[in-house]
Design a protein around this motif. Structure first.
Motif: not given
Ligand code: 3PG
Length: 391
Positions: A275-303
Motif C-alpha cells: 500500500v502506498l501514498d502517492a500524489p494523484v499525478e503518479d497514479v497509473m497502470g494497475s494502481m487503484q485509488m482506495l482512500d484519500i492521502g495524508p496531505h488531502t486529509i490535512a487540507s480537508f481537516r483545515e477547511i
C-alpha cells in the motif's frame, strides 16, 4: 440556515385497519449478515406504534440494494426477518410475491426485484394496491427522493401519512433547507462514496450555495479523470467525466471552491500487500485509488475546522477495509468536533460512524438518508413526501 420549523403531527390510529408501511431497510450486508442495523432500528418506533394500535394486518415494504428488477438472492429482504421478530416481539410472515396472506404481520420481498418499482409502472402500482390497505404510511425518508411505485403509488388512493422517522428527519433537517441559490459563507459540503449519478444533481444544487466542496471516494476519481489525471485501475465512471467537468466550471463561475484529493492511498487491489501514498499525478497502470492521502486529509481537516456548517454524505475511501479507512475516520472525526451545524447522512456514512466508533451525538443530526438528505436540504420537491396528510 436558521431553525424555524413547525413540528409535524403524528398519524392517526391504525386500529382494526389493513396498513401498508414503506420503510427503508436498505442495510449494508456482508456474507449474508447485516453489518449495520441502524436503518432497521430507526424504523422500529413506527412499526411498534402501528402494532400497538392493533391493526388487522400490517404489510412491511422495503428495498435492499440495486438489483435492477432481477431476483438477486443475496439481496432478499428475508435477511431482515430475525431482527424484526426479535425487536417487535411478533411473528412476521415472509411473502415472496407481494401478495397478501392471512398473517397479521407480513414482510414482503425486495421491491426492487420487480422492475415496475423503479419505473413506477402503473400495473405494478396496482399490484401493490392489491394489498388493499386502508392506510399507507411512508417511513422511508431515505427513499423519499425517488418517485418509485411504492413511494408514490398510494397517493390519492388511500389516506397517506408520514411515519415517525420521516417526521423526525423532516423536523431535524427543515431548519437547514437552503433558502435560495447564493453562497452561504462558512458552508462546506463533503461528498464521497461511489454513486456518482446520484451525486451529480446534488453537486449541481450546492454549486453556488456551498462556499467549499470537499470531494473524496470514488466520486473524486471521476473528477480527477475529468481533469486529465490517469485513474489507473481505480473505480471511476468514464461516462460521467463531462458532467464532472461541467460542475467544476459552474463552481468556478459561482464562487464555490471545489477541493479534490491531491494525494491518495493506493494498492493493486484491496488485498494487495503493498500500500502506498502517492500524489494523484503518479497514479497509473494497475494502481487503484482506495482512500484519500495524508496531505488531502490535512487540507480537508483545515477547511472543516474553519467551517460554520458542514453537510456530509459518503465515505472518503474503501473504509470497510482498515487499511483504507483513515481518510473517512479522520474527516468524520473532524466534522464531529466542529461546533457549528453538522449534518451527516447516508447508509455508508452511518455504517462508517459505527465501524469507527464515532459518537453520533456529536453531530447536529445524523440522517438515515444520503441522497434524500441532500435533495431535501437543497429544497428540491421530494415525491415521496408529497400528499402525506400529516406533513
Ligand atoms: C439510500 O441508500 O440512500 C436509499 O436506500 C436509496 O437508495 P438508492 O440511492 O439506491 O435509490
Amino acid at each position: 440556515m436558521t431553525p424555524d420549523a413547525e413540528p409535524p403531527s403524528v398519524f392517526p390510529s391504525a386500529e382494526g385497519q389493513c396498513v401498508v408501511v414503506r420503510v427503508d431497510m436498505n442495510v449494508p450486508l456482508e456474507g449474508g449478515h447485516i453489518t449495520d442495523p441502524t436503518r432497521v432500528l430507526e424504523s422500529l418506533p413506527t412499526l411498534q406504534t402501528l402494532l400497538n394500535d392493533e391493526p388487522r394486518q400490517l404489510h412491511i415494504l422495503t428495498h435492499i440494494g440495486r438489483p435492477k428488477g432481477r431476483r438477486v438472492p443475496e439481496l432478499s429482504t428475508r435477511v431482515l426477518l430475525p431482527l424484526l421478530e426479535e425487536h417487535l416481539g411478533v411473528k412476521v410472515a415472509f411473502r415472496e410475491d407481494l401478495t397478501a396472506s392471512d398473517a397479521p404481520v407480513q414482510l414482503h420481498e425486495n421491491l426492487r426485484f420487480f422492475a415496475g418499482e423503479e419505473s413506477n409502472d402503473p400495473a405494478f402500482r396496482a399490484q401493490l394496491r392489491g394489498l388493499s390497505p386502508e392506510k399507507y404510511v411512508n417511513d422511508a425518508f431515505a427513499t423519499s427522493h425517488r418517485a418509485h411505485a411504492s413511494m408514490v403509488g398510494f397517493h390519492g388512493q388511500v389516506p397517506c401519512y408520514a411515519g415517525l422517522l420521516v417526521l423526525k428527519e423532516v423536523r431535524a433537517l427543515s431548519p437547514y433547507v437552503i433558502p435560495e441559490k447564493r453562497i452561504i459563507p462558512g458552508l462546506t459540503v463533503v461528498l464521497g462514496g461511489a454513486k456518482m449519478e446520484t451525486k451529480i444533481p446534488v453537486l449541481r444544487q450546492f454549486t453556488g450555495v456551498a462556499e467549499q466542496m470537499l470531494i473524496g471516494g470514488a466520486v473524486a476519481n471521476t473528477f480527477l479523470a475529468a481533469q486529465g489525471y490517469d485513474p489507473g485501475s481505480s473505480l471511476y465512471e468514464a461516462e460521467m467525466t463531462d458532467d464532472a467537468m461541467e460542475i467544476l466550471l459552474q463552481a468556478e463561475q459561482s464562487g464555490t471552491g471545489v477541493h479534490l484529493p491531491v494525494d491518495v492511498r493506493c494498492a493493486d487491489g484491496l488485498e494487495s500487500p503493498l500500500v502506498l501514498d502517492a500524489p494523484v499525478e503518479d497514479v497509473m497502470g494497475s494502481m487503484q485509488m482506495l482512500d484519500i492521502g495524508p496531505h488531502t486529509i490535512a487540507s480537508f481537516r483545515e477547511i472543516i475546522a474553519h467551517s460554520s456548517a458542514i453537510i456530509c454524505n459518503g465515505t472518503m475511501g474503501v473504509n470497510t477495509h482498515p487499511r483504507f479507512a483513515a481518510g473517512t475516520r479522520e474527516i468524520f472525526t473532524a466534522i464531529a468536533k466542529n461546533s457549528g451545524t453538522t449534518l451527516i447522512g447516508g447508509g455508508d456514512s452511518l455504517e462508517a460512524l459505527q465501524r469507527e466508533d464515532i459518537d453520533p451525538q456529536q453531530f447536529s443530526h445524523v440522517c438515515t438518508g444520503g441522497g434524500a438528505m441532500l435533495e431535501y436540504l437543497s429544497g428540491k420537491p421530494m415525491p415521496g413526501l408529497q400528499g402525506l396528510e400529516n406533513l
